[in-house]
Design a protein around this motif. Structure first.
Motif, short mmCIF file in Angstrom:
data_model
loop_
_atom_site.label_atom_id
_atom_site.label_comp_id
_atom_site.label_asym_id
_atom_site.label_seq_id
_atom_site.Cartn_x
_atom_site.Cartn_y
_atom_site.Cartn_z
N PHE A 108 0.82 -1.20 0.00
CA PHE A 108 0.00 0.00 0.00
C PHE A 108 0.86 1.26 0.00
CE2 PHE A 108 -3.35 -2.91 1.60
CZ PHE A 108 -4.36 -2.57 0.71
N ARG A 109 2.01 1.20 0.64
CA ARG A 109 2.87 2.39 0.67
C ARG A 109 3.27 2.79 -0.75
NH1 ARG A 109 7.90 2.88 4.68
NH2 ARG A 109 6.11 3.12 6.09
N GLY A 110 3.78 1.84 -1.51
CA GLY A 110 4.15 2.13 -2.88
C GLY A 110 2.96 2.56 -3.71
N LEU A 111 1.82 1.93 -3.48
CA LEU A 111 0.60 2.27 -4.21
C LEU A 111 0.19 3.71 -3.96
CD1 LEU A 111 -1.77 1.03 -5.93
CD2 LEU A 111 -2.93 0.62 -3.76
N PHE A 112 0.21 4.13 -2.71
CA PHE A 112 -0.27 5.47 -2.37
C PHE A 112 0.73 6.57 -2.75
CE2 PHE A 112 -2.79 3.18 1.11
CZ PHE A 112 -3.89 3.05 0.27
N LEU A 113 1.97 6.20 -3.00
CA LEU A 113 2.93 7.19 -3.46
C LEU A 113 2.60 7.69 -4.87
CD1 LEU A 113 6.35 5.79 -2.16
CD2 LEU A 113 5.02 7.71 -1.25
N VAL A 114 1.85 6.89 -5.64
CA VAL A 114 1.48 7.30 -6.99
C VAL A 114 0.56 8.53 -6.96
CG1 VAL A 114 0.32 6.61 -9.13
CG2 VAL A 114 1.83 4.99 -7.93
N PRO A 115 -0.61 8.47 -6.29
CA PRO A 115 -1.45 9.68 -6.24
C PRO A 115 -0.82 10.82 -5.45
CG PRO A 115 -2.37 7.98 -4.82
CD PRO A 115 -1.28 7.33 -5.61
N LEU A 116 0.01 10.48 -4.47
CA LEU A 116 0.71 11.54 -3.71
C LEU A 116 1.58 12.36 -4.65
CD1 LEU A 116 2.54 10.96 -0.31
CD2 LEU A 116 3.39 12.54 -2.02
N ALA A 117 2.33 11.67 -5.52
CA ALA A 117 3.21 12.38 -6.46
C ALA A 117 2.42 13.18 -7.48
CB ALA A 117 4.11 11.36 -7.18
N ILE A 118 1.31 12.61 -7.98
CA ILE A 118 0.49 13.30 -8.98
C ILE A 118 -0.12 14.56 -8.38
CG2 ILE A 118 -1.60 13.14 -10.38
CD1 ILE A 118 -0.98 10.16 -10.75
N ALA A 119 -0.64 14.47 -7.16
CA ALA A 119 -1.25 15.64 -6.51
C ALA A 119 -0.21 16.73 -6.28
CB ALA A 119 -1.89 15.23 -5.20
N THR A 120 0.96 16.35 -5.81
CA THR A 120 2.00 17.34 -5.54
C THR A 120 2.43 18.04 -6.83
OG1 THR A 120 2.78 16.00 -3.68
CG2 THR A 120 4.27 17.69 -4.52
N LEU A 121 2.59 17.28 -7.91
CA LEU A 121 2.97 17.86 -9.19
C LEU A 121 1.87 18.79 -9.71
CD1 LEU A 121 4.90 18.01 -11.60
CD2 LEU A 121 3.75 16.00 -12.54
N ALA A 122 0.60 18.40 -9.54
CA ALA A 122 -0.51 19.25 -9.99
C ALA A 122 -0.52 20.57 -9.24
CB ALA A 122 -1.84 18.52 -9.78
N ALA A 123 -0.22 20.55 -7.95
CA ALA A 123 -0.17 21.78 -7.17
C ALA A 123 0.95 22.70 -7.66
CB ALA A 123 0.01 21.45 -5.68
N ILE A 124 2.08 22.11 -8.00
CA ILE A 124 3.21 22.90 -8.50
C ILE A 124 2.86 23.55 -9.84
CG2 ILE A 124 5.57 22.76 -9.38
CD1 ILE A 124 6.07 20.55 -7.30
N VAL A 125 2.22 22.77 -10.74
CA VAL A 125 1.82 23.30 -12.04
C VAL A 125 0.84 24.45 -11.87
CG1 VAL A 125 0.53 22.77 -14.15
CG2 VAL A 125 2.25 21.17 -13.30
N LEU A 126 -0.12 24.29 -10.97
CA LEU A 126 -1.10 25.35 -10.73
C LEU A 126 -0.42 26.60 -10.20
CD1 LEU A 126 -4.25 25.56 -10.98
CD2 LEU A 126 -4.31 25.30 -8.50
N ALA A 127 0.53 26.42 -9.31
CA ALA A 127 1.24 27.56 -8.72
C ALA A 127 2.05 28.32 -9.76
CB ALA A 127 2.14 27.08 -7.58
N LEU A 128 2.64 27.60 -10.71
CA LEU A 128 3.54 28.24 -11.67
C LEU A 128 2.83 28.80 -12.90
CD1 LEU A 128 6.54 25.71 -11.66
CD2 LEU A 128 6.37 27.91 -10.45
N PHE A 129 1.75 28.16 -13.34
CA PHE A 129 1.20 28.49 -14.65
C PHE A 129 -0.24 28.99 -14.65
CE2 PHE A 129 4.40 25.11 -15.32
CZ PHE A 129 5.31 25.84 -16.08
#
Length: 441
Positions: free
Chosen positions: A401-422
């Motif tokens: 489950f740890r590896g599984l949940f790292l997938v949406p964690l990474a996607i959400a964090t990247l989406a927040a960065i994109v929103l902040a920058l663009f």
């Protein structure tokens, strides 16, 4: 807006999400009990996002341009409710899939139509929408908790002869149905959801009149084409893509949380009793109510971008706890972040769309974002999540489950960065230029 209309909208929103909240949480375990293969289950689960995409091209166009919104809303719930009732008595795949698709094709457009009806009568959407949206949270919670008492092995309760209210309540909550009996009783979720849909169809008769929008000179014949033209604006395109990513993360939560909660600690899960899964997940809707009360002031203080970023990072925080602190107390507590995740991003997106999109395609513009929030993102999650859990992160009976949940964690964090920058929306005075101007570039 008068208190009477506000009450009508509150009840409308409550019933709207009560319907969805009745059948969604338990369908993941109900479909296997009917003997459906994983591929067949995916088709049924994807009926909802497929309908969200189709609804953009058909349902929202008709509501926006051809019919009074409340009449379209009522007729849609009449058909959707009848289909949902029949699902309770259906066990063959093609019949089940057909009825679920029929229900979704008529139900999903009403998710955006309900917003169109409300926004058409609000004087200050930033201030008033959040309070009205609380009705959706109440509806979802009301769909979760009663079934905790309905899906109970009453023979076991009677055999225990509990004395006193406390002992009786403890016995009831600890005597949930299991196995085949539980699966048979799950059909009542469809009966209750279908009945609520028919009730909402009747409720549409007392809603205020919301006439169709007039087509302005030079506008495209098809409203969805006009909505897609708005994606030529960079800030709209960025928000649309970020909404797709955040939707994937949200539906990853719905796909995996029930299994994660029910799985024993020895196999990587939390070990929550099955009859408590829906109530625990409903903590998120309870927190969403509180979030809706503060959404207006937060928007005024932080603005669109920072509010949305906080909403997306709520997902990152929740999956961080899932991955690194999977103990029952922490998991229950972190469900409260759902209010931040939904309210600060998705509800804010709907308010943003209402303020920045042209009035003549406002309902269809809501549908454009519904298509990505309820359609594209959900479709991707429902298609990939079973594969990721069962084929990539599970070996034998142990799920990583740890590896599984790292997938949406990474996607959400990247989406927040994109929103902040663009994400750089114009001022409210400038808003979105006329569609004809957009089409010319």
């Amino acid at each position: 807006m008068s208190n009477l209309i506000r009450l009508k909208f509150f009840l409308m929103m409550g019933l709207q999400f009560f319907i969805w909240g009745c059948w969604l949480p338990l369908i993941y375990s109900y479909l296997p009990s009917l003997g459906f293969t994983p591929a067949q289950q995916s088709w049924i689960l994807n009926a909802f996002p497929i309908a969200a995409v189709i609804g953009l091209f058909f349902g929202n166009q008709y509501a926006d341009r051809h019919f009074a919104a409340e009449r379209f809303f009522g007729f849609s719930h009449l058909v959707a409710g009848a289909a949902m009732l029949l699902l309770a008595f259906t066990k063959s795949f093609w019949s089940f899939f057909g009825l679920m698709l029929l229900h979704c094709l008529f139900y999903v457009p009403t998710v955006s139509i309900v917003n169109s009806i409300i926004f058409a009568h609000l004087k200050d959407p930033q201030k008033e929408y959040g309070l009205t949206r609380v009705g959706a949270c109440v509806g979802w919670v009301m769909a979760a908790w009663p079934f905790t008492f309905i899906l109970v092995d009453w023979n076991k309760v009677h055999a225990a002869h509990p004395h006193g209210l406390g002992n009786w309540l403890g016995t009831v909550l600890g005597s949930g149905l299991t196995g085949g009996v539980l699966q048979q009783a799950t059909r009542w979720t469809y009966i209750v959801a279908g009945s609520a849909s028919l009730l909402l169809a009747a409720w549409s008769l007392v809603l205020p009149h919301t006439p169709p929008k007039k087509v302005e000179s030079g506008a495209d014949r098809y409203a969805w084409l006009e909505a897609f033209k708005l994606l030529k604006q960079p800030f709209v395109l960025v928000l649309w893509l970020v909404a797709a990513a955040d939707s994937f993360v949200l539906y990853s939560y719905f796909n995996w949380t029930g299994t994660f909660l029910a799985a024993k600690a020895a196999t990587g899960g939390v070990g929550i009793p099955g009859n408590w899964i829906m109530p625990i997940m409903s903590v998120g809707q309870i927190s969403e109510m509180l979030t809706m009360f503060i959404l207006g002031p937060v928007l005024k203080r932080l603005g669109w971008r920072r509010t949305m970023i906080i909403g997306i990072l709520g997902h990152s925080a929740r999956f961080s706890v899932y991955a690194f602190f999977p103990n029952p107390a922490a998991i229950v507590l972190v469900q409260s972040l759902h209010g931040i995740c939904y309210g600060f991003f998705f509800a804010t997106v709907y308010i943003f769309v209402d303020e920045y999109f042209p009035k003549d395609v406002r309902a269809c513009a809501q549908g454009l974002f519904n298509a990505v929030i309820l359609g594209v993102g959900a479709l991707a999650a429902n298609s990939l999540c079973p594969y990721l859990m069962q084929e990539v992160f599970t070996q034998g009976e142990i799920t990583n489950f740890r590896g599984l949940f790292l997938v949406p964690l990474a996607i959400a964090t990247l989406a927040a960065i994109v929103l902040a920058l663009f994400f750089r929306p114009p001022t409210k005075r400038q808003a979105v230029p006329p569609l004809q101007t957009i089409a010319a570039h």
